[in-house]
Motif scaffolding. Structure first.
Motif, mmCIF file in Angstrom:
data_model
loop_
_atom_site.group_PDB
_atom_site.id
_atom_site.type_symbol
_atom_site.label_atom_id
_atom_site.label_comp_id
_atom_site.label_asym_id
_atom_site.label_seq_id
_atom_site.Cartn_x
_atom_site.Cartn_y
_atom_site.Cartn_z
ATOM 1 N N THR A 190 68.179 -71.950 -120.410
ATOM 2 C CA THR A 190 67.762 -70.598 -120.030
ATOM 3 C C THR A 190 67.527 -69.711 -121.248
ATOM 4 N N ASN A 191 67.939 -70.163 -122.419
ATOM 5 C CA ASN A 191 67.724 -69.412 -123.659
ATOM 6 C C ASN A 191 66.383 -69.824 -124.273
ATOM 7 N N ILE A 192 65.312 -69.576 -123.556
ATOM 8 C CA ILE A 192 63.990 -70.047 -123.963
ATOM 9 C C ILE A 192 63.571 -69.453 -125.308
ATOM 10 N N ASN A 193 63.758 -68.163 -125.498
ATOM 11 C CA ASN A 193 63.356 -67.540 -126.766
ATOM 12 C C ASN A 193 64.133 -68.118 -127.943
ATOM 13 N N GLY A 194 65.429 -68.301 -127.780
ATOM 14 C CA GLY A 194 66.242 -68.862 -128.853
ATOM 15 C C GLY A 194 65.841 -70.288 -129.191
ATOM 16 N N PHE B 201 62.879 -71.643 -128.634
ATOM 17 C CA PHE B 201 61.547 -71.600 -129.242
ATOM 18 C C PHE B 201 61.649 -71.240 -130.722
ATOM 19 N N ARG B 202 62.447 -70.238 -131.033
ATOM 20 C CA ARG B 202 62.607 -69.819 -132.438
ATOM 21 C C ARG B 202 63.244 -70.921 -133.282
ATOM 22 N N GLU C 92 58.405 -75.939 -123.815
ATOM 23 C CA GLU C 92 58.507 -74.589 -123.262
ATOM 24 C C GLU C 92 58.153 -74.580 -121.774
ATOM 25 N N SER D 188 54.879 -76.683 -126.938
ATOM 26 C CA SER D 188 54.223 -76.155 -125.749
ATOM 27 C C SER D 188 54.734 -76.859 -124.491
ATOM 28 N N GLU E 17 60.249 -73.523 -133.731
ATOM 29 C CA GLU E 17 59.005 -73.014 -134.315
ATOM 30 C C GLU E 17 58.801 -73.350 -135.799
#
Length: 95
Positions: free
Chosen positions: A66-70, A72-73, A92, A89, A76
């Motif tokens: 559920t920590n998608i932003n974390g 992804f970072r 995500e 991609s 990246e």
């Protein structure tokens, strides 16, 4: 999955698998499984290589999806550009 036992706070990624669907190109499909029976599906973009997603498996195991932003970072900086980032991609999408 039993809704009564679902607890997003304690959700953890337990596995990531890939199958390749052959057509005019090969399309890698990602499946991310969790400790609570929830799973997600995604496609490596632009008919990219499955290895572009599998290289993140060790980094994702044990993490909360559920920590998608974390997540992804975290991925990246290793992504590259163009088709090289197709793995992120697909991951995500599966999250």
């Amino acid at each position: 999955m039993n809704k009564e036992n679902f607890d997003p706070v304690h959700l953890k990624i337990t596995d990531m698998r890939i199958c390749v669907v052959g057509s005019n190109f090969d399309y890698p499909i990602i499946r991310i499984d969790t400790n609570q029976g929830v799973y997600g599906l995604g496609e490596v973009r632009d008919a990219g290589r499955k290895e572009s997603a599998l290289k993140y498996k060790a980094k994702l195991l044990g993490k909360n999806p559920t920590n998608i932003n974390g997540l992804f970072r975290m991925m990246e900086p290793y992504a590259g550009h163009g088709r090289q980032s197709g793995g992120i991609s697909g991951i995500e999408m599966a999250l």
